[in-house]
Design a protein around this motif. Structure first.
Motif, short mmCIF file in Angstrom:
data_model
loop_
_atom_site.label_atom_id
_atom_site.label_comp_id
_atom_site.label_asym_id
_atom_site.label_seq_id
_atom_site.Cartn_x
_atom_site.Cartn_y
_atom_site.Cartn_z
N VAL A 277 -2.26 3.15 -1.64
CA VAL A 277 -1.97 4.40 -1.23
C VAL A 277 -2.95 5.48 -0.72
O VAL A 277 -2.38 6.31 -0.15
CB VAL A 277 -1.57 4.93 -2.74
CG1 VAL A 277 -1.09 6.23 -2.79
CG2 VAL A 277 -0.25 4.04 -3.28
N SER A 311 5.93 4.08 -0.25
CA SER A 311 5.05 5.23 -0.49
C SER A 311 5.14 6.13 0.67
O SER A 311 5.01 7.34 0.27
CB SER A 311 3.69 4.75 -0.56
OG SER A 311 3.45 3.43 -1.75
N VAL A 331 -0.70 13.26 -5.18
CA VAL A 331 -0.32 11.72 -5.48
C VAL A 331 -1.16 11.07 -6.40
O VAL A 331 -2.23 11.21 -6.43
CB VAL A 331 -0.66 11.16 -3.97
CG1 VAL A 331 -0.40 9.61 -4.04
CG2 VAL A 331 0.36 11.78 -2.69
N LEU A 342 3.02 5.50 -10.09
CA LEU A 342 2.96 6.18 -9.22
C LEU A 342 3.91 7.61 -9.11
O LEU A 342 4.95 7.48 -9.05
CB LEU A 342 3.41 5.46 -7.89
CG LEU A 342 3.32 6.10 -6.40
CD1 LEU A 342 2.05 6.87 -5.90
CD2 LEU A 342 3.82 5.29 -5.37
#
Length: 426
Positions: A277, A311, A331, A342
Motif C-alpha cells: 500500500v 488497493s 489510507v 485496510l
C-alpha cells in the motif's frame, strides 16, 4: 404437478392443530367429570376413607356427648355428625368447608350402636382436586409437546431451504436443496429452487464466458490501433484516440482480471500489505494521500498483483468521487495480530446506505458516478471478487467526518484464515 397429490403440508398442519385441540378438550372433560362426579375413582377413595373413619371413631365412648364430638372434630380437623338412638350431635371442622357436592365424606360404626359421619374440609378435598389438575396439566403438556415435535418434523425442510437460499445468496450456486420425502408442496418448492439455482448458475457462467471471450478478442485490435496511432500526425485527434484506447485497455484488463479470479488462477505468496500500500500511495500523483500504518501485523498471504489492483481501484474510486477542495484521502492500516484492516476514507459525496451492497455488482453505476461520467461499474465488482478470493471481507460505511469509507479486512498469516465473504446483492 399432475396426478394424485399427497396429503399436503398445510392440510396436515391444520389436521394436527384440530386433533390437538380436540385431545385437550377431551382431557379437560374427562378430568372435570372425574373430579366432580367421582366416577371411576370415587369408589376406591370412599373405601379408604371409610377405613380411616373407623380408626378415628374407635375411641369414642358408648355414651359420647357433645364434648366428645367437638374434641374429635378439633383433633382431626373434620366435620362430625354423631347419630345414636334418634339423637344427632354435630361439630363443624375448624377449617372452612366446601359445599356438600365437593366434600369427601365417610360413615363408620361407633360403640353403643352409634354411627359417625365424617366430612373432610376444603384443605383435604382440594388436595384431591389439585392432584387431578396436575394430571390434566401433565397430559396437556404431553399433547402439546407431541404436536410441536410433529410440526417441527413437517417444517424441517423449510430450514433446509433457508440454508440453501443463503448459500445461493453467497454465490455458491452449486448448492442443492435437500429433497423432502413425497411430492407435497415443499418437495415442489425444493425442485423449483434447484431448477432456479441451475439456471442462474448457467446464466452467470455464460455471461462470464462471453466477457472473457470478448476481452481476449479485443486485445489484438487494440494492439493494432496503438501501432496505427504512431503513423498519425501528432495533434488533438491523436491524443483523443490515444486516450480512448487507454480507456478500452483499462476496461479489457479489468475484464481479464475478473476472468482470472473466476478461474481461481491466483498465486498466493507471503507479503507485507503495508509495503504494498505504501508503494501505491507514493506513486499516486493526482491527489495527496494521507497514509497511516498502525496495524500490529501486516503480513498476509495473497496474490500481490490482485491486491495491488484492489488497493489502486479503491483509491481511484475515492479520488473520482471527491474534489481537490476536500480533505486529503486517508489510507489507514490497522488491526491486531490476527486481522489487518485496510481503510480508504474520502470526504466526497458518499454512498447511500441502500446502495452499499449493490455497488459491488458488475456494471452498476450510481447517479453520482453517472454525473462524473467516470468508470463502467466494474471496479468495485473486481474488488469484491479479489477480496472473496482472499477470504477477506469488504464493506462500505459512512466516513468518520462524512463521505465514504471502504473497509477490507484480511486475516494475517497468524490469523483465523477466513474473515468472510461479501455477497452479491442479486
Amino acid at each position: 404437478m399432475t396426478g394424485v397429490r399427497s396429503f399436503g403440508l398445510f392440510r396436515r398442519l391444520r389436521v394436527a392443530s384440530i386433533a390437538t385441540a380436540a385431545a385437550i378438550a377431551v382431557l379437560v372433560a374427562i378430568t372435570y367429570g372425574l373430579t366432580l362426579f367421582g366416577g371411576v375413582i370415587d369408589g376406591p377413595v370412599k373405601a379408604v376413607l371409610a377405613d380411616y373413619a373407623t380408626v378415628l371413631v374407635r375411641d369414642l365412648p358408648a355414651d359420647a356427648g357433645q364434648a366428645d364430638v367437638d374434641r374429635l372434630a378439633r383433633t382431626h380437623r373434620v366435620a362430625v355428625t354423631y347419630h345414636r338412638n334418634g339423637m344427632s350431635l354435630h361439630a363443624d371442622s375448624p377449617s372452612p368447608t366446601l359445599p356438600q357436592p365437593m366434600m369427601l365424606s365417610a360413615t363408620a360404626p361407633a360403640a353403643g350402636g352409634a354411627s359417625v359421619e365424617l366430612r373432610w374440609p376444603v384443605a383435604d378435598a382440594a388436595r384431591f382436586h389439585l392432584a387431578a389438575l396436575a394430571i390434566l396439566i401433565v397430559l396437556v403438556i404431553t399433547v402439546l409437546a407431541a404436536h410441536h415435535v410433529y410440526q417441527a418434523r413437517l417444517l424441517a425442510p423449510l430450514r433446509w431451504l433457508r440454508r440453501s437460499v443463503e448459500a445461493v445468496a453467497a454465490e455458491r450456486f452449486d448448492t442443492v436443496a435437500p429433497m423432502p420425502r413425497g411430492d407435497g408442496e415443499l418437495a415442489e418448492v425444493a425442485r423449483a429452487f434447484d431448477d432456479m439455482a441451475r439456471r442462474v448458475r448457467d446464466m452467470l457462467a455464460a455471461r462470464e464466458r462471453l466477457l472473457g471471450d470478448v476481452s481476449h478478442e479485443l486485445r489484438s485490435p487494440l494492439t493494432r490501433i496503438k501501432v496505427a496511432l504512431e503513423f498519425i500526425p501528432e495533434g488533438e485527434k491523436q491524443d483523443q484516440i490515444r486516450k480512448d484506447v487507454g480507456i478500452m485497455e483499462s476496461l479489457v484488463a479489468t475484464l481479464l482480471e475478473r476472468e482470472r479470479v473466476a478461474r481461481g488462477a491466483i498465486r498466493m505468496t507471503s507479503l507485507d500489505l503495508a509495503a504494498l500500500v505504501r508503494s501505491i500511495v507514493q506513486e499516486e500523483r493526482r491527489r495527496p494521500l494521507a497514509l497511516d500504518v498502525r496495524a500490529a501485523n501486516t503480513r498476509i498471504r495473497g496474490d500481490a498483483d490482485l491486491l495491488r489492483i484492489l488497493s489502486m481501484n479503491l483509491i481511484d474510486n475515492a479520488i473520482k468521487f471527491s474534489t481537490e477542495d476536500d480533505d486529503p484521502i486517508e489510507v489507514v492500516l490497522e488491526g491486531d495480530e490476527a486481522t489487518c484492516l485496510l481503510r480508504i476514507i474520502d470526504h466526497g459525496v458518499g454512498i447511500p446506505e441502500t446502495d452499499r451492497l449493490r455497488v459491488f455488482d458488475p456494471f452498476v453505476r450510481l447517479s453520482a458516478a453517472r454525473e462524473h461520467g467516470k468508470g463502467y461499474g466494474l471496479g468495485l465488482d473486481l474488488c469484491r471478487r479479489i477480496a472473496n478470493a482472499h477470504d477477506a471481507r469488504i464493506e462500505i460505511v459512512d466516513g468518520p467526518a462524512g463521505g465514504t469509507e471502504i473497509r477490507t479486512t484480511f486475516s494475517t498469516e497468524t490469523g483465523p484464515g477466513c474473515i468472510g465473504r461479501t455477497p452479491s446483492s442479486r
